[in-house]
Design a protein around this motif. Structure first.
Motif, PDB file in Angstrom:
ATOM      1  N   LEU A   1       0.835  -1.216   0.000  1.00 40.90           N
ATOM      2  CA  LEU A   1       0.000   0.000   0.000  1.00 40.90           C
ATOM      3  C   LEU A   1       0.859   1.251   0.000  1.00 40.90           C
ATOM      4  CD1 LEU A   1      -2.993  -0.799   2.393  1.00 40.90           C
ATOM      5  CD2 LEU A   1      -3.160   0.103   0.059  1.00 40.90           C
ATOM      6  N   LEU A   2       1.903   1.233   0.802  1.00 29.42           N
ATOM      7  CA  LEU A   2       2.807   2.394   0.851  1.00 29.42           C
ATOM      8  C   LEU A   2       3.459   2.620  -0.505  1.00 29.42           C
ATOM      9  CD1 LEU A   2       4.139   4.556   2.624  1.00 29.42           C
ATOM     10  CD2 LEU A   2       5.931   2.886   3.184  1.00 29.42           C
ATOM     11  N   GLU A   3       3.899   1.534  -1.116  1.00 29.14           N
ATOM     12  CA  GLU A   3       4.512   1.617  -2.442  1.00 29.14           C
ATOM     13  C   GLU A   3       3.491   2.095  -3.475  1.00 29.14           C
ATOM     14  OE1 GLU A   3       6.340  -1.537  -5.692  1.00 29.14           O
ATOM     15  OE2 GLU A   3       6.549  -1.962  -3.538  1.00 29.14           O
ATOM     16  N   HIS A   4       2.265   1.609  -3.345  1.00 27.92           N
ATOM     17  CA  HIS A   4       1.217   1.967  -4.299  1.00 27.92           C
ATOM     18  C   HIS A   4       0.837   3.444  -4.181  1.00 27.92           C
ATOM     19  CE1 HIS A   4      -1.521   0.467  -7.299  1.00 27.92           C
ATOM     20  NE2 HIS A   4      -2.552   1.055  -6.704  1.00 27.92           N
ATOM     21  N   ARG A   5       0.831   3.967  -2.958  1.00 30.48           N
ATOM     22  CA  ARG A   5       0.515   5.393  -2.771  1.00 30.48           C
ATOM     23  C   ARG A   5       1.550   6.278  -3.458  1.00 30.48           C
ATOM     24  NH1 ARG A   5      -0.310   3.786   2.824  1.00 30.48           N
ATOM     25  NH2 ARG A   5      -2.550   3.513   3.249  1.00 30.48           N
ATOM     26  N   CYS A   6       2.800   5.817  -3.447  1.00 32.82           N
ATOM     27  CA  CYS A   6       3.865   6.589  -4.102  1.00 32.82           C
ATOM     28  C   CYS A   6       3.706   6.606  -5.622  1.00 32.82           C
ATOM     29  CB  CYS A   6       5.231   6.008  -3.741  1.00 32.82           C
ATOM     30  SG  CYS A   6       5.656   6.166  -1.994  1.00 32.82           S
ATOM     31  N   GLU A   7       2.951   5.656  -6.143  1.00 34.25           N
ATOM     32  CA  GLU A   7       2.735   5.565  -7.591  1.00 34.25           C
ATOM     33  C   GLU A   7       1.399   6.181  -8.005  1.00 34.25           C
ATOM     34  OE1 GLU A   7       2.971   1.410  -8.246  1.00 34.25           O
ATOM     35  OE2 GLU A   7       5.163   1.300  -7.982  1.00 34.25           O
TER      36      GLU A   7
ATOM     37  N   GLN B   1      -7.237   2.212 -12.984  1.00 32.22           N
ATOM     38  CA  GLN B   1      -6.437   1.027 -12.687  1.00 32.22           C
ATOM     39  C   GLN B   1      -5.754   1.164 -11.331  1.00 32.22           C
ATOM     40  OE1 GLN B   1      -2.716   0.359 -14.863  1.00 32.22           O
ATOM     41  NE2 GLN B   1      -3.409  -1.748 -15.285  1.00 32.22           N
ATOM     42  N   TRP B   2      -5.179   2.332 -11.077  1.00 32.73           N
ATOM     43  CA  TRP B   2      -4.511   2.564  -9.786  1.00 32.73           C
ATOM     44  C   TRP B   2      -5.523   2.464  -8.642  1.00 32.73           C
ATOM     45  CZ3 TRP B   2      -5.385   6.010  -5.871  1.00 32.73           C
ATOM     46  CH2 TRP B   2      -4.411   6.064  -4.862  1.00 32.73           C
ATOM     47  N   GLU B   3      -6.684   3.077  -8.813  1.00 33.89           N
ATOM     48  CA  GLU B   3      -7.698   3.099  -7.758  1.00 33.89           C
ATOM     49  C   GLU B   3      -8.227   1.687  -7.478  1.00 33.89           C
ATOM     50  OE1 GLU B   3     -11.203   6.182  -6.687  1.00 33.89           O
ATOM     51  OE2 GLU B   3     -11.428   5.162  -8.618  1.00 33.89           O
ATOM     52  N   GLU B   4      -8.416   0.906  -8.528  1.00 35.03           N
ATOM     53  CA  GLU B   4      -8.914  -0.454  -8.359  1.00 35.03           C
ATOM     54  C   GLU B   4      -7.911  -1.301  -7.574  1.00 35.03           C
ATOM     55  OE1 GLU B   4     -10.108  -4.290 -11.173  1.00 35.03           O
ATOM     56  OE2 GLU B   4     -10.115  -2.259 -12.016  1.00 35.03           O
ATOM     57  N   GLU B   5      -6.636  -1.180  -7.915  1.00 38.01           N
ATOM     58  CA  GLU B   5      -5.604  -1.936  -7.207  1.00 38.01           C
ATOM     59  C   GLU B   5      -5.484  -1.469  -5.758  1.00 38.01           C
ATOM     60  OE1 GLU B   5      -2.155  -1.322  -9.549  1.00 38.01           O
ATOM     61  OE2 GLU B   5      -2.781  -2.701 -11.158  1.00 38.01           O
ATOM     62  N   TYR B   6      -5.605  -0.161  -5.541  1.00 41.20           N
ATOM     63  CA  TYR B   6      -5.528   0.391  -4.189  1.00 41.20           C
ATOM     64  C   TYR B   6      -6.690  -0.118  -3.332  1.00 41.20           C
ATOM     65  CZ  TYR B   6      -5.252   3.773  -0.389  1.00 41.20           C
ATOM     66  OH  TYR B   6      -5.158   4.360   0.858  1.00 41.20           O
TER      67      TYR B   6
ATOM     68  N   GLU C   1      -8.399  -2.844  -3.749  1.00 41.42           N
ATOM     69  CA  GLU C   1      -8.245  -4.279  -3.518  1.00 41.42           C
ATOM     70  C   GLU C   1      -7.253  -4.542  -2.386  1.00 41.42           C
ATOM     71  OE1 GLU C   1      -9.069  -8.288  -4.016  1.00 41.42           O
ATOM     72  OE2 GLU C   1     -10.073  -6.538  -4.866  1.00 41.42           O
ATOM     73  N   LEU C   2      -6.142  -3.798  -2.393  1.00 41.88           N
ATOM     74  CA  LEU C   2      -5.159  -3.937  -1.316  1.00 41.88           C
ATOM     75  C   LEU C   2      -5.762  -3.531   0.030  1.00 41.88           C
ATOM     76  CD1 LEU C   2      -1.938  -2.543  -3.039  1.00 41.88           C
ATOM     77  CD2 LEU C   2      -2.271  -4.877  -2.200  1.00 41.88           C
ATOM     78  N   THR C   3      -6.517  -2.436   0.038  1.00 39.49           N
ATOM     79  CA  THR C   3      -7.157  -1.968   1.273  1.00 39.49           C
ATOM     80  C   THR C   3      -8.150  -3.000   1.792  1.00 39.49           C
ATOM     81  OG1 THR C   3      -6.932   0.333   0.538  1.00 39.49           O
ATOM     82  CG2 THR C   3      -8.518  -0.107   2.299  1.00 39.49           C
ATOM     83  N   LYS C   4      -8.915  -3.576   0.871  1.00 38.79           N
ATOM     84  CA  LYS C   4      -9.890  -4.618   1.245  1.00 38.79           C
ATOM     85  C   LYS C   4      -9.191  -5.833   1.857  1.00 38.79           C
ATOM     86  CE  LYS C   4     -13.337  -7.697  -0.860  1.00 38.79           C
ATOM     87  NZ  LYS C   4     -13.971  -8.091  -2.146  1.00 38.79           N
ATOM     88  N   ASN C   5      -8.085  -6.264   1.236  1.00 36.65           N
ATOM     89  CA  ASN C   5      -7.346  -7.415   1.744  1.00 36.65           C
ATOM     90  C   ASN C   5      -6.738  -7.134   3.116  1.00 36.65           C
ATOM     91  OD1 ASN C   5      -7.888  -9.009  -0.489  1.00 36.65           O
ATOM     92  ND2 ASN C   5      -6.035  -8.389  -1.584  1.00 36.65           N
ATOM     93  N   LEU C   6      -6.263  -5.897   3.300  1.00 40.19           N
ATOM     94  CA  LEU C   6      -5.698  -5.518   4.593  1.00 40.19           C
ATOM     95  C   LEU C   6      -6.762  -5.557   5.678  1.00 40.19           C
ATOM     96  CD1 LEU C   6      -3.358  -4.455   6.316  1.00 40.19           C
ATOM     97  CD2 LEU C   6      -4.010  -2.121   5.601  1.00 40.19           C
ATOM     98  N   GLU C   7      -7.911  -4.971   5.399  1.00 49.22           N
ATOM     99  CA  GLU C   7      -8.998  -4.945   6.386  1.00 49.22           C
ATOM    100  C   GLU C   7      -9.475  -6.359   6.713  1.00 49.22           C
ATOM    101  OE1 GLU C   7     -11.890  -2.446   4.554  1.00 49.22           O
ATOM    102  OE2 GLU C   7     -10.907  -0.576   5.160  1.00 49.22           O
ATOM    103  N   LEU C   8      -9.537  -7.219   5.690  1.00 47.08           N
ATOM    104  CA  LEU C   8      -9.975  -8.592   5.897  1.00 47.08           C
ATOM    105  C   LEU C   8      -9.034  -9.329   6.843  1.00 47.08           C
ATOM    106  CD1 LEU C   8     -11.822 -10.986   5.204  1.00 47.08           C
ATOM    107  CD2 LEU C   8     -10.360 -11.428   3.215  1.00 47.08           C
TER     108      LEU C   8
END
Length: 308
Positions: free
Chosen positions: A238-244, A264-269, A271-278
């Motif tokens: 997520l940290l890496e993705h925010r930088c991109e 594309q960036w928002e969808e990946e972000y 998905e990562l947030t959803k996986n983290l919360e899960l």
């Protein structure tokens, strides 16, 4: 002659990936046609179910479990649920063995398979490997068995994914999708259980403590470690993705490529947030599970469970 004491039922867990034929195995072994059997890779058994049958005069309780490689639940979640269900039902008190079904028609991710085998170890303990039968299935679907036999030998051999099972005395066998074959495999567990003379499995021994928190068991600790590691990895991603993150102007840009880039960036972000919360929810749920033991009037322990 004094009557022989009644022997308790043999408790056997049936595990394997989705599509391995666990419910079919249970059905043919028990002559039960009312058990739901999935079509292809569609999982039918969503929760463990216990089916009683008789094998060579011995009462057996076969515990059919949800399949691994489920598209909706991770192996870790499934094994967590199996472990909790077994402890809640009290089946960990006399768990006699495990039959691990492996469909030879499917390819598997070796990393996931190794993790799954490691988690099974935390339920059984290496001392219980003699009461494990790895049964290959789907032999009737093959035109040639030569290549498959080589793959099975590789998995069972030194450094293979089942090497620990092999070294611990587990049995590798074939299941031919009929009652005779199923009973033969169950008999392996019965014989090994009789040899063990009632010795427990690791999860059973670890839960035999008053007020045992699930994360105090080897299985619970392993699940906790996996979740914590997954959370760290996702947080780094997520940290890496925010930088991109694309410029804000891309969000409503008239340029189709820029809009696609933002989406594309928002969808990946997301998905990562959803996986983290899960995983954070799973970790909290895991830490809240406690198995309580209380003494019954006859002095024996009984089990219950609660969450906090």
């Amino acid at each position: 002659m004094a009557p022989q004491p009644k022997r308790r039922p043999i408790m056997v867990v049936l595990a394997g990936v989705t599509g391995a034929g666990k419910t079919t195995f249970t059905s043919v072994a028990s002559d039960r046609e009312d058990l739901g059997i999935g079509d292809g890779l569609d999982p039918c058994t969503q929760d463990p179910q216990a089916v009683q049958l008789t094998v060579a005069g011995r009462s057996v309780i076969l515990i059919d479990t949800p399949g691994f490689d489920d598209k909706d639940r991770s192996d870790m979640e499934i094994l967590e649920d199996i472990g909790k269900w077994l402890s809640k039902q009290g089946f960990t008190k006399h768990l006699d063995g495990l039959i691990l079904l492996h469909p030879i028609t499917q390819d598997f991710d070796s990393t996931l398979e190794k993790r799954r085998t490691r988690l099974l170890e935390k339920i059984l303990g290496k001392n219980a490997y003699k009461r494990v039968a790895v049964a290959t299935t789907m032999w009737g679907s093959l035109v040639s068995e030569k290549e498959v036999e080589s793959d099975i030998r590789r998995r069972w051999g030194e450094t293979g994914v089942w090497d620990d099972f092999r070294q611990g005395g587990a049995t590798l066998t074939k299941h031919f999708n009929n009652k005779e074959s199923a009973h033969r495999i169950i008999q392996i567990i019965i014989d090994r259980s009789d040899e063990a003379k009632g010795a427990g499995v690791l999860l059973q021994e670890e839960l035999a403590r008053k007020g045992a928190r699930f994360t105090d068991t080897s299985l619970g600790r392993e699940l906790e470690t996996i979740l914590e590691d997954d959370i760290c990895v996702i947080q780094d991603l997520l940290l890496e993705h925010r930088c991109e993150r694309p410029p804000e102007s891309y969000r409503k840009s008239q340029n189709s490529w820029e809009r696609w880039k933002w989406c594309q960036w928002e969808e990946e972000y997301n998905e990562l947030t959803k996986n983290l919360e899960l995983r954070q929810i799973q970790l909290r749920r895991l830490n809240s599970f406690i198995v309580l033991y209380s003494r019954s009037p006859n002095g024996k322990h009984s089990q219950s469970q609660c969450g906090i």
